[in-house]
Design a protein around this motif. Structure first.
Motif, PDB file in Angstrom:
ATOM      1  N   MET A 213      -7.167   0.092  -1.549  1.00  0.00           N
ATOM      2  CA  MET A 213      -5.834   0.695  -1.405  1.00  0.00           C
ATOM      3  C   MET A 213      -4.766  -0.395  -1.343  1.00  0.00           C
ATOM      4  SD  MET A 213      -6.993   3.736   1.164  1.00  0.00           S
ATOM      5  CE  MET A 213      -5.385   4.284   1.648  1.00  0.00           C
ATOM      6  N   LYS A 214      -5.057  -1.473  -0.638  1.00  0.00           N
ATOM      7  CA  LYS A 214      -4.079  -2.569  -0.555  1.00  0.00           C
ATOM      8  C   LYS A 214      -3.834  -3.189  -1.921  1.00  0.00           C
ATOM      9  CE  LYS A 214      -4.447  -4.393   4.122  1.00  0.00           C
ATOM     10  NZ  LYS A 214      -5.044  -5.451   4.931  1.00  0.00           N
ATOM     11  N   ASP A 215      -4.915  -3.269  -2.720  1.00  0.00           N
ATOM     12  CA  ASP A 215      -4.791  -3.901  -4.037  1.00  0.00           C
ATOM     13  C   ASP A 215      -4.291  -2.939  -5.112  1.00  0.00           C
ATOM     14  OD1 ASP A 215      -5.737  -6.124  -2.809  1.00  0.00           O
ATOM     15  OD2 ASP A 215      -7.786  -5.988  -3.604  1.00  0.00           O
ATOM     16  N   GLY A 216      -4.037  -1.695  -4.722  1.00  0.00           N
ATOM     17  CA  GLY A 216      -3.498  -0.719  -5.682  1.00  0.00           C
ATOM     18  C   GLY A 216      -4.522  -0.189  -6.675  1.00  0.00           C
TER      19      GLY A 216
ATOM     20  N   ILE B 257     -10.122   0.098   2.251  1.00  0.00           N
ATOM     21  CA  ILE B 257      -8.787  -0.398   2.595  1.00  0.00           C
ATOM     22  C   ILE B 257      -8.353  -1.489   1.603  1.00  0.00           C
ATOM     23  CG2 ILE B 257      -7.413  -1.550   4.412  1.00  0.00           C
ATOM     24  CD1 ILE B 257      -8.121   1.389   5.054  1.00  0.00           C
ATOM     25  N   SER B 258      -9.309  -2.354   1.202  1.00  0.00           N
ATOM     26  CA  SER B 258      -8.943  -3.394   0.210  1.00  0.00           C
ATOM     27  C   SER B 258      -8.530  -2.733  -1.101  1.00  0.00           C
ATOM     28  CB  SER B 258     -10.099  -4.335  -0.115  1.00  0.00           C
ATOM     29  OG  SER B 258     -10.899  -4.549   0.972  1.00  0.00           O
TER      30      SER B 258
ATOM     31  N   MET C 176       0.866  -1.197   0.000  1.00  0.00           N
ATOM     32  CA  MET C 176       0.000   0.000   0.000  1.00  0.00           C
ATOM     33  C   MET C 176       0.898   1.242   0.000  1.00  0.00           C
ATOM     34  SD  MET C 176      -2.828   1.233   2.811  1.00  0.00           S
ATOM     35  CE  MET C 176      -3.756  -0.259   3.070  1.00  0.00           C
ATOM     36  N   LYS C 177       0.519   2.231  -0.824  1.00  0.00           N
ATOM     37  CA  LYS C 177       1.307   3.469  -0.861  1.00  0.00           C
ATOM     38  C   LYS C 177       1.055   4.300   0.387  1.00  0.00           C
ATOM     39  CE  LYS C 177       2.230   4.252  -5.659  1.00  0.00           C
ATOM     40  NZ  LYS C 177       1.669   4.732  -6.898  1.00  0.00           N
TER      41      LYS C 177
END
Ligand SMILES: Cc1cc2nc3c(=O)[nH]c(=O)nc-3n(C[C@H](O)[C@H](O)[C@H](O)COP(=O)(O)OP(=O)(O)OC[C@H]3O[C@@H](n4cnc5c(N)ncnc54)[C@H](O)[C@@H]3O)c2cc1C
Length: 324
Positions: free
Chosen positions: A39-42, A36-37, A1-2
């Protein structure tokens, strides 16, 4: 995650001031069960995340004139457990309960449910909302068993919100606040079928926040029926939310709205209008199911959804009629 900046405002005014003119500037964070998913997955990499759960005016369920106002940060669990919602709007309770997992129901919010991004596996793997590669639709030429049977395209994902169809059937309005003031839109026009990858699937700008939903407290009989895989913690294959205005045992007017079968919830106009002046029984409910499914255009792998629509409509109507 960025890496991202985290903001925790306590007023709507401050929250709006922290949003930007593009989705990459800032994103709203409510329960985070989808954000959040993403963001985690880009799929999203916003520079700033603005938590809205500490803004009092976005919470609560209360009467507002002839409506019930449901705040955007009300959780699905609060919604399903609220006495007024349980008494007036069983279709909302069924849609919220359908989410199934206690963890998601405790964290996920009403605003987040309406604004959640599509679950299309091509979108979630970075191919954009329209899921195109080399000028071809990955959905039409690939795995499409969970995709749209309505809508005509170019978008082929299905709207993920189960509350959306129920709110539309109830004639609700979505309240939105932005830098230039407040506006409200019919729940039916809140959902959009995007024409390009840069469009959104909802009527919301990057610098706006959904503040709540206004549901008219008109005397109707409503129900939601969902077709799912057993007790699986997954989105339904097809749903129907219905709202009936009755005179005795006769339908004065009916709204039938399908979920998870098109890029937006699908208002089944024909099914609604054919019920006017009739009473609901096995036969009329089945006819309405046929009418609701009549415009379906299934893809190579999802013709099974046509039958699910018929069944969901029939059962939702029979359920609503029991309350008459
Ligand atoms: C296993 C699983 C099963 C699920 N099953 C279902 C189901 O059957 N039916 C169904 O409908 N959903 C289902 N969901 C989705 C779930 O309901 C949503 O993830 C949840 O409601 C999102 O709410 P949230 O508050 O966590 O939103 P967040 O994750 O915080 O946000 C989601 C999106 O909405 C935006 N957003 C959130 N609130 C606002 C607001 N007030 N104004 C503007 N933008 C906002 C965020 O920026 C983000 O883009 C499921 C989820 C999981 C993980």
């Amino acid at each position: 995650m960025k890496a991202f900046e985290y903001a925790n405002p306590t007023s709507l005014k401050d929250a709006l001031g922290l949003l930007g003119s593009s989705w990459s500037d800032a994103n709203v964070l409510a329960g985070g069960t989808d954000q959040i998913s993403l963001m985690k997955d880009g799929i999203h990499a916003p520079k700033r995340v603005v938590n809205i759960k500490n803004i009092k005016e976005l919470g609560g369920i209360k009467k507002a004139g002839s409506n019930l106002r449901i705040g955007a940060t009300v959780t699905l669990d609060e919604l399903a457990g609220n006495a007024m919602v349980r008494g007036e709007f069983p279709s909302l309770v069924a849609a919220a309960r359908g989410v199934g997992s206690p963890q998601i129901m405790n964290m996920g919010t009403v605003g987040g449910d309406l604004c959640q991004r599509p679950r299309c596996w091509y979108f979630r793997n970075g191919f954009g909302l329209l899921a195109m590669k080399d000028g071809k639709s990955l959905v039409e030429n690939g795995q499409n068993e969970f995709h749209a049977i309505f809508g005509g395209g170019p978008a082929k994902f299905v709207s993920a919100s189960s509350l959306g169809p129920a709110f539309i059937a109830l004639g609700a309005k979505v309240e939105i606040a932005g830098a230039s003031g407040k506006r409200s839109v019919d729940a039916a026009s809140f959902f959009k079928s995007p024409a390009s990858n840069d469009d959104r699937e909802i009527d919301l700008k990057p610098n706006e926040i959904v503040t709540g939903v206004l549901v008219p407290m008109a005397k109707t009989n409503d129900a939601t029926y969902e077709v799912r895989v057993k007790e699986g913690l997954d989105w339904p294959y097809a749903t129907a939310s219905v709202s009936l205005k009755m005179k005795g045992s006769t339908v004065e007017s009916a709204r039938v709205v399908l979920g998870h079968v098109g890029p937006t919830p699908v208002v089944a106009e024909q099914a609604g209008s054919m019920l006017a002046g009739k009473s609901i029984d096995e036969s009329t409910a089945a006819q309405a199911g046929e009418a609701a499914a009549s415009g379906a255009q299934p893809l190579s792998g999802n013709a099974y959804k046509v039958q699910l629509v018929k069944t969901a409509v029939k059962r939702a109507l029979l359920e609503a009629a029991k309350r008459a």
